[in-house]
Design a protein around this motif. Structure first.
Motif, PDB file in Angstrom:
ATOM      1  N   GLY A  33     124.639  23.599 153.958  1.00 18.76           N
ATOM      2  CA  GLY A  33     123.832  25.214 154.879  1.00 18.76           C
ATOM      3  C   GLY A  33     125.033  26.027 155.638  1.00 18.76           C
ATOM      4  N   ASP A  34     125.174  26.246 156.174  1.00 21.59           N
ATOM      5  CA  ASP A  34     126.237  27.712 156.989  1.00 21.59           C
ATOM      6  C   ASP A  34     127.467  26.980 157.306  1.00 21.59           C
ATOM      7  OD1 ASP A  34     123.761  29.230 156.901  1.00 21.59           O
ATOM      8  OD2 ASP A  34     123.196  28.686 158.746  1.00 21.59           O
ATOM      9  N   GLN A  35     127.295  25.431 157.260  1.00 22.04           N
ATOM     10  CA  GLN A  35     128.177  24.871 158.201  1.00 22.04           C
ATOM     11  C   GLN A  35     129.844  24.551 155.963  1.00 22.04           C
ATOM     12  OE1 GLN A  35     129.738  23.949 161.004  1.00 22.04           O
ATOM     13  NE2 GLN A  35     127.744  24.939 161.688  1.00 22.04           N
ATOM     14  N   ALA A  36     129.595  24.483 155.320  1.00 26.11           N
ATOM     15  CA  ALA A  36     129.786  24.261 153.976  1.00 26.11           C
ATOM     16  C   ALA A  36     130.603  22.821 153.891  1.00 26.11           C
ATOM     17  CB  ALA A  36     131.115  25.264 153.897  1.00 26.11           C
ATOM     18  N   THR A  37     129.724  21.706 154.987  1.00 27.71           N
ATOM     19  CA  THR A  37     129.696  20.918 154.475  1.00 27.71           C
ATOM     20  C   THR A  37     128.650  19.960 154.426  1.00 27.71           C
ATOM     21  OG1 THR A  37     130.407  20.240 156.733  1.00 27.71           O
ATOM     22  CG2 THR A  37     132.198  20.637 155.364  1.00 27.71           C
ATOM     23  N   ALA A  38     128.147  18.533 154.168  1.00 29.11           N
ATOM     24  CA  ALA A  38     127.499  18.072 153.851  1.00 29.11           C
ATOM     25  C   ALA A  38     127.741  15.973 153.691  1.00 29.11           C
ATOM     26  CB  ALA A  38     126.223  17.959 152.749  1.00 29.11           C
ATOM     27  N   ILE A  40     127.234  12.778 152.537  1.00 30.72           N
ATOM     28  CA  ILE A  40     126.139  12.066 151.800  1.00 30.72           C
ATOM     29  C   ILE A  40     126.594  10.370 152.358  1.00 30.72           C
ATOM     30  CG2 ILE A  40     125.585  11.556 149.404  1.00 30.72           C
ATOM     31  CD1 ILE A  40     126.785  14.047 149.023  1.00 30.72           C
ATOM     32  N   VAL A  41     125.559   9.581 152.313  1.00 32.09           N
ATOM     33  CA  VAL A  41     126.130   8.014 152.585  1.00 32.09           C
ATOM     34  C   VAL A  41     125.304   7.159 150.838  1.00 32.09           C
ATOM     35  CG1 VAL A  41     124.548   6.331 153.193  1.00 32.09           C
ATOM     36  CG2 VAL A  41     124.806   8.164 154.621  1.00 32.09           C
ATOM     37  N   LEU A  42     126.311   5.927 150.879  1.00 34.79           N
ATOM     38  CA  LEU A  42     126.331   5.757 149.510  1.00 34.79           C
ATOM     39  C   LEU A  42     126.478   4.022 149.802  1.00 34.79           C
ATOM     40  CD1 LEU A  42     125.479   5.587 146.390  1.00 34.79           C
ATOM     41  CD2 LEU A  42     127.828   5.852 146.242  1.00 34.79           C
ATOM     42  N   ASP A  43     125.454   3.097 149.738  1.00 34.90           N
ATOM     43  CA  ASP A  43     126.290   2.064 150.126  1.00 34.90           C
ATOM     44  C   ASP A  43     126.595   1.438 151.355  1.00 34.90           C
ATOM     45  OD1 ASP A  43     124.861   0.980 147.115  1.00 34.90           O
ATOM     46  OD2 ASP A  43     127.337   1.185 146.529  1.00 34.90           O
ATOM     47  N   GLY A  44     125.836   2.887 151.936  1.00 30.83           N
ATOM     48  CA  GLY A  44     126.524   2.423 153.271  1.00 30.83           C
ATOM     49  C   GLY A  44     128.093   2.940 153.732  1.00 30.83           C
ATOM     50  N   LYS A  45     128.597   3.024 152.425  1.00 32.30           N
ATOM     51  CA  LYS A  45     129.907   4.490 152.786  1.00 32.30           C
ATOM     52  C   LYS A  45     129.828   5.895 152.755  1.00 32.30           C
ATOM     53  CE  LYS A  45     132.726   0.831 150.618  1.00 32.30           C
ATOM     54  NZ  LYS A  45     132.977   0.533 149.142  1.00 32.30           N
ATOM     55  N   VAL A  46     130.132   6.137 153.912  1.00 38.10           N
ATOM     56  CA  VAL A  46     129.825   7.829 154.475  1.00 38.10           C
ATOM     57  C   VAL A  46     131.122   8.773 153.749  1.00 38.10           C
ATOM     58  CG1 VAL A  46     129.559  10.108 155.736  1.00 38.10           C
ATOM     59  CG2 VAL A  46     128.753   7.151 156.042  1.00 38.10           C
ATOM     60  N   TYR A  47     130.362   9.678 152.844  1.00 35.60           N
ATOM     61  CA  TYR A  47     131.905  10.736 151.945  1.00 35.60           C
ATOM     62  C   TYR A  47     130.853  12.199 152.732  1.00 35.60           C
ATOM     63  CZ  TYR A  47     131.871   7.127 148.483  1.00 35.60           C
ATOM     64  OH  TYR A  47     132.335   5.782 148.095  1.00 35.60           O
ATOM     65  N   THR A  48     131.887  13.034 152.319  1.00 35.97           N
ATOM     66  CA  THR A  48     131.441  14.092 152.938  1.00 35.97           C
ATOM     67  C   THR A  48     131.862  14.873 151.498  1.00 35.97           C
ATOM     68  OG1 THR A  48     132.921  14.041 155.126  1.00 35.97           O
ATOM     69  CG2 THR A  48     132.654  16.847 154.424  1.00 35.97           C
ATOM     70  N   LEU A  49     130.519  16.029 151.683  1.00 37.98           N
ATOM     71  CA  LEU A  49     130.786  17.110 150.605  1.00 37.98           C
ATOM     72  C   LEU A  49     131.095  18.597 151.193  1.00 37.98           C
ATOM     73  CD1 LEU A  49     129.862  17.669 147.178  1.00 37.98           C
ATOM     74  CD2 LEU A  49     128.024  18.239 148.565  1.00 37.98           C
ATOM     75  N   ARG A  50     132.323  18.670 150.608  1.00 41.03           N
ATOM     76  CA  ARG A  50     132.970  20.868 150.604  1.00 41.03           C
ATOM     77  C   ARG A  50     132.609  21.222 150.324  1.00 41.03           C
ATOM     78  NH1 ARG A  50     137.763  22.679 152.359  1.00 41.03           N
ATOM     79  NH2 ARG A  50     138.423  20.278 151.308  1.00 41.03           N
ATOM     80  N   ILE A  51     132.398  22.407 150.558  1.00 40.77           N
ATOM     81  CA  ILE A  51     132.268  23.784 149.254  1.00 40.77           C
ATOM     82  C   ILE A  51     134.064  24.371 149.690  1.00 40.77           C
ATOM     83  CG2 ILE A  51     131.346  26.047 148.466  1.00 40.77           C
ATOM     84  CD1 ILE A  51     129.411  24.836 148.660  1.00 40.77           C
ATOM     85  N   GLY A  55     134.739  28.684 146.202  1.00 44.76           N
ATOM     86  CA  GLY A  55     133.603  28.122 145.574  1.00 44.76           C
ATOM     87  C   GLY A  55     133.707  26.927 144.888  1.00 44.76           C
ATOM     88  N   LYS A  56     134.507  26.073 145.046  1.00 49.31           N
ATOM     89  CA  LYS A  56     134.851  24.747 144.437  1.00 49.31           C
ATOM     90  C   LYS A  56     134.636  23.354 145.663  1.00 49.31           C
ATOM     91  CE  LYS A  56     138.773  25.859 142.153  1.00 49.31           C
ATOM     92  NZ  LYS A  56     139.499  25.495 140.961  1.00 49.31           N
ATOM     93  N   LEU A  57     133.623  22.600 144.580  1.00 44.13           N
ATOM     94  CA  LEU A  57     133.090  21.237 145.358  1.00 44.13           C
ATOM     95  C   LEU A  57     134.161  20.188 145.904  1.00 44.13           C
ATOM     96  CD1 LEU A  57     129.636  20.525 143.801  1.00 44.13           C
ATOM     97  CD2 LEU A  57     130.346  21.474 146.277  1.00 44.13           C
ATOM     98  N   ILE A  58     134.487  19.206 147.277  1.00 41.82           N
ATOM     99  CA  ILE A  58     135.020  18.158 147.281  1.00 41.82           C
ATOM    100  C   ILE A  58     134.467  17.689 147.710  1.00 41.82           C
ATOM    101  CG2 ILE A  58     137.118  17.459 148.828  1.00 41.82           C
ATOM    102  CD1 ILE A  58     138.588  20.658 148.283  1.00 41.82           C
ATOM    103  N   LEU A  59     134.423  15.788 146.897  1.00 38.17           N
ATOM    104  CA  LEU A  59     133.869  14.997 147.795  1.00 38.17           C
ATOM    105  C   LEU A  59     134.918  13.901 147.892  1.00 38.17           C
ATOM    106  CD1 LEU A  59     131.067  13.523 148.533  1.00 38.17           C
ATOM    107  CD2 LEU A  59     131.220  12.245 146.049  1.00 38.17           C
TER     108      LEU A  59
END
Length: 61
Positions: A33-38, A40-51, A55-59
């Protein structure tokens, strides 16, 4: 209310995400979205996806 939310664009999609190579395909800009971050939850752990500005993705955990 569910603790996990999805961007409105994905919730309102009339068709599921396009499948390519056996898995769903998502547009990262719709996920973050507009914040450029999301978050994401995997197995109860929270990760941050950022653009980045470049224009590169960082998790990160």
């Amino acid at each position: 209310m569910n603790a996990f939310t999805r961007p409105a664009d994905l919730r309102q999609a009339s068709v599921p995400p396009v499948t390519e190579s056996g898995g769903p395909l998502y547009d990262a800009r719709l996920l973050v979205g507009d914040q450029a971050t999301a978050r994401i939850v995997l197995d109860g752990k929270v990760y941050t996806l950022r653009i980045t500005k470049a224009g590169k993705l960082i998790l990160t955990k």
